[in-house]
Each structure stands twice: as structure tokens, then as C-alpha cells.
Design a protein around this motif. Structure first.
Motif, PDB file in Angstrom:
ATOM      1  N   ASP A  17      -4.337  10.511  -6.053  1.00  0.00           N
ATOM      2  CA  ASP A  17      -3.593  11.741  -5.763  1.00  0.00           C
ATOM      3  C   ASP A  17      -3.636  12.069  -4.273  1.00  0.00           C
ATOM      4  N   ASP A  18      -4.748  11.738  -3.618  1.00  0.00           N
ATOM      5  CA  ASP A  18      -4.924  12.090  -2.207  1.00  0.00           C
ATOM      6  C   ASP A  18      -4.258  11.099  -1.253  1.00  0.00           C
ATOM      7  N   ILE A  19      -4.004   9.884  -1.707  1.00  0.00           N
ATOM      8  CA  ILE A  19      -3.492   8.859  -0.786  1.00  0.00           C
ATOM      9  C   ILE A  19      -2.098   8.362  -1.137  1.00  0.00           C
ATOM     10  N   ALA A  20      -1.547   8.780  -2.255  1.00  0.00           N
ATOM     11  CA  ALA A  20      -0.263   8.243  -2.715  1.00  0.00           C
ATOM     12  C   ALA A  20       0.845   8.418  -1.690  1.00  0.00           C
ATOM     13  N   SER A  21       0.901   9.568  -1.052  1.00  0.00           N
ATOM     14  CA  SER A  21       1.977   9.809  -0.087  1.00  0.00           C
ATOM     15  C   SER A  21       1.844   8.882   1.115  1.00  0.00           C
ATOM     16  N   GLN A  22       0.608   8.606   1.553  1.00  0.00           N
ATOM     17  CA  GLN A  22       0.395   7.680   2.661  1.00  0.00           C
ATOM     18  C   GLN A  22       0.832   6.272   2.281  1.00  0.00           C
ATOM     19  N   LEU A  23       0.515   5.872   1.054  1.00  0.00           N
ATOM     20  CA  LEU A  23       0.901   4.540   0.596  1.00  0.00           C
ATOM     21  C   LEU A  23       2.416   4.379   0.579  1.00  0.00           C
ATOM     22  N   LYS A  24       3.089   5.365   0.045  1.00  0.00           N
ATOM     23  CA  LYS A  24       4.541   5.277  -0.078  1.00  0.00           C
ATOM     24  C   LYS A  24       5.232   5.353   1.271  1.00  0.00           C
ATOM     25  N   ALA A  25       4.634   6.062   2.220  1.00  0.00           N
ATOM     26  CA  ALA A  25       5.222   6.155   3.556  1.00  0.00           C
ATOM     27  C   ALA A  25       5.268   4.797   4.245  1.00  0.00           C
ATOM     28  N   VAL A  26       4.300   3.944   3.944  1.00  0.00           N
ATOM     29  CA  VAL A  26       4.246   2.605   4.535  1.00  0.00           C
ATOM     30  C   VAL A  26       5.094   1.620   3.742  1.00  0.00           C
ATOM     31  N   GLY A  27       5.373   1.945   2.474  1.00  0.00           N
ATOM     32  CA  GLY A  27       6.204   1.075   1.666  1.00  0.00           C
ATOM     33  C   GLY A  27       5.471   0.319   0.581  1.00  0.00           C
ATOM     34  N   PHE A  28       4.260   0.767   0.247  1.00  0.00           N
ATOM     35  CA  PHE A  28       3.515   0.118  -0.823  1.00  0.00           C
ATOM     36  C   PHE A  28       4.101   0.491  -2.182  1.00  0.00           C
ATOM     37  N   THR A  29       4.267  -0.529  -3.033  1.00  0.00           N
ATOM     38  CA  THR A  29       4.739  -0.341  -4.396  1.00  0.00           C
ATOM     39  C   THR A  29       3.627   0.168  -5.304  1.00  0.00           C
ATOM     40  N   GLY A  30       2.416  -0.264  -5.004  1.00  0.00           N
ATOM     41  CA  GLY A  30       1.293   0.088  -5.857  1.00  0.00           C
ATOM     42  C   GLY A  30      -0.015  -0.319  -5.230  1.00  0.00           C
ATOM     43  N   VAL A  31      -1.039  -0.416  -6.076  1.00  0.00           N
ATOM     44  CA  VAL A  31      -2.386  -0.712  -5.604  1.00  0.00           C
ATOM     45  C   VAL A  31      -2.973  -1.868  -6.408  1.00  0.00           C
ATOM     46  N   GLU A  32      -3.923  -2.545  -5.794  1.00  0.00           N
ATOM     47  CA  GLU A  32      -4.693  -3.588  -6.463  1.00  0.00           C
ATOM     48  C   GLU A  32      -6.160  -3.195  -6.400  1.00  0.00           C
ATOM     49  N   GLY A  33      -6.817  -3.141  -7.534  1.00  0.00           N
ATOM     50  CA  GLY A  33      -8.212  -2.729  -7.525  1.00  0.00           C
ATOM     51  C   GLY A  33      -8.928  -3.130  -8.797  1.00  0.00           C
TER      52      GLY A  33
END
Length: 283
Positions: A17-33
Motif C-alpha cells: 500500500d505504501d509503495i504501489a504508487s512509486q512502482l507504477k510511476a516507474v512502470g512496474f507491472t508487479g512485484v516478485e517476492g
């Protein structure tokens, strides 16, 4: 063909919730973890993925530790893998990136283990892509190529930075023929290594220009293969991380670069690289 960029959660302590906007601003589709280990954590993580409309690539360690417990048997690895496949499916993972096995097992044991691991993947109906990583069965290109000779249908996640470190050289000579492995790469982890380390202090530094060029050439070779196979999407995870990978200054323990910025730089660089590649192909 499109490039779907994922960002590693390795070293990330904030919730999605805290980082989703930063991820999308760079163009990330999702996360790997890593796959959460409790039902409560799985439920919470699934809600965050859904709420933020982020795709997920699951990471599964067949061993009990990042570096495998030397006392664990292949059967223990397989049992853990079976349990975590179920968790990954609960989370709606696109596929599972598997850090599998133990570098000490003899080849006959490796073949039997990976054959059974592939059966687990097929039975569950989800792709398991086995990552090249130190400390695991796929720590080096040479046993990996031997394994492929006997199990040609395995899928692989290519993090070639590990192999560059293990071999202490860029694998760019005619004798370093990795074509049978490259033909089977399903997913790319984008981190730039060099002959004495699995992670450069910064991939944009001019002193690592040759290392960056080598890694990009291998990534592009995968894109060419995926394009020829007719894939609509090829996936890549930027994977600069902490835990001794990120360089620190002696005595002060101050990082020489910002970890978040390293992954952002890699994502933007590879988006540009992919666009150049695909424009050439389409042109």
C-alpha cells in the motif's frame, strides 16, 4: 511482444500500500517476492496485491534457508516445494521462481530431484521456473548444462550475475556456449554482476560498462527467443538487493548507492533497451 517489468521485494520493508504508487510511476507491472509462510500473512499480502492491482511472481526456496541446509534431503526439499506451490496459487502468482536444491548433491541425485520437481509443477498446473543461483543446484553453468541434457523440458530463471561470479569472468567467449540453456530461459532477473561480485556498486558506472553490455546482450538474446516463440509477454525483474550485495563503505557501513534508485535505474534502462530491440524487430 511486450515487456512486463517486476520489482523485487528483496530488501523492501514497506507494505505494498505504501509503495504501489512509486512502482507504477516507474512502470512496474508487479512485484516478485518470497511466498509468505503463514495463512494470515498470505491473506494480508493477497489483499494488498488485489487492492493495488499488482501482479505477483512467487519466490520459492526448496531448502529451509537461502543457502540450503546441508543436512536436508531431496525429499525434504520436494515436500516443502509442494506445500509452497499451494500457497503461491492461493496468491494468484503468475508463475513461481524456484531456488532449488543443493550444490553438493551428485548429478544422479540432481536429475532425480529436478524430475520430481517438474512433476510437482505439472501436477499443480503452474509454471515453475528454476533460478540460477549460488548455493543451489544451479550454481554454475556447467552442471546446469549437464542437467539440461537429461531433463530438456525444464524452465529457467536467468540471473547470470551468479554465474559470472562463480566463473570469475564474463561468459562471452566462443567456448562458453550457453545456447541450450538460453533456449529454455522463461524469466529474467536483471542484476549486473562482475568477475568478483554478483552486484556492481552501480550498473551505470563507466568502470562496469563492459559488464553491463554483456548482461544486456544475454537479456536481448532471450527476448529474441521469446519473440521467435510467439510469446506476447516477456518478464523481467530488477533485482538489486541488500544482504552483502549492496556495497558499503568500510568502518561507517554507509551504502555507496541507494537500493531503491538502483532498481529504478535498471527498470528504466531496460525499458529503453527493450523498446530499441522491439522497434528494430518490428521495423
Amino acid at each position: 511482444m511486450q515487456l512486463a517489468l517486476y520489482r523485487t521485494l528483496w530488501g523492501v520493508t514497506s507494505c505494498l500500500d505504501d509503495i504501489a504508487s512509486q512502482l507504477k510511476a516507474v512502470g512496474f507491472t508487479g512485484v516478485e517476492g518470497r511466498i509468505p509462510l503463514t495463512s494470515e500473512a498470505i491473506s494480508r499480502f493477497k489483499q494488498e496485491l488485489t487492492r493495488n492491482e499488482l501482479d505477483y511472481i512467487a519466490i520459492l526456496f526448496t531448502g529451509g534457508n537461502v543457502i540450503p541446509d546441508q543436512s536436508e534431503s531431496p525429499q525434504q526439499h520436494l515436500e516443502r516445494m509442494a506445500r509452497q506451490i499451494e500457497s503461491a496459487q492461493t496468491l494468484g502468482a503468475k508463475f513461481i521462481n524456484v531456488l532449488a536444491g543443493n550444490d553438493r548433491w551428485p548429478m544422479s541425485q540432481q536429475v532425480d530431484f529436478f524430475g520430481q520437481a517438474q512433476e510437482l509443477s505439472e501436477k499443480a498446473g503452474i509454471i515453475c521456473s528454476f533460478e540460477t543461483h549460488r548455493g543451489t543446484s544451479l550454481y554454475s553453468p556447467w552442471p546446469t548444462l549437464e542437467l539440461i541434457d537429461q531433463l530438456p523440458n525444464l524452465n529457467f530463471t536467468m540471473d547470470i550475475s551468479h554465474w559470472v561470479l562463480v566463473c570469475e569472468r564474463l561468459l562471452n567467449q566462443p567456448e562458453d556456449d550457453l545456447s541450450s540453456f538460453l533456449d529454455r530461459v522463461y524469466h529474467i532477473q536483471a542484476r549486473v554482476g562482475y568477475d568478483q561480485g554478483a552486484q556492481t556498486p552501480h550498473p551505470a558506472a563507466p568502470e562496469f560498462k563492459t559488464a553491463l553490455k554483456f548482461h544486456q546482450s544475454t537479456w536481448q538474446s532471450i527476448w529474441q527467443r521469446h519473440q521467435a516463440e510467439g510469446r506476447n509477454i516477456t518478464t523481467m525483474t530488477t533485482e538489486f538487493g541488500p544482504d552483502g550485495y549492496l556495497h558499503h563503505l568500510p568502518f561507517t557501513n554507509v551504502p555507496v548507492a541507494d537500493l531503491w534508485s538502483l532498481n529504478d535505474w535498471m527498470a528504466l534502462e531496460e525499458r529503453s533497451h527493450f523498446n530499441r530491440f522491439i522497434n528494430t524487430v518490428d521495423g
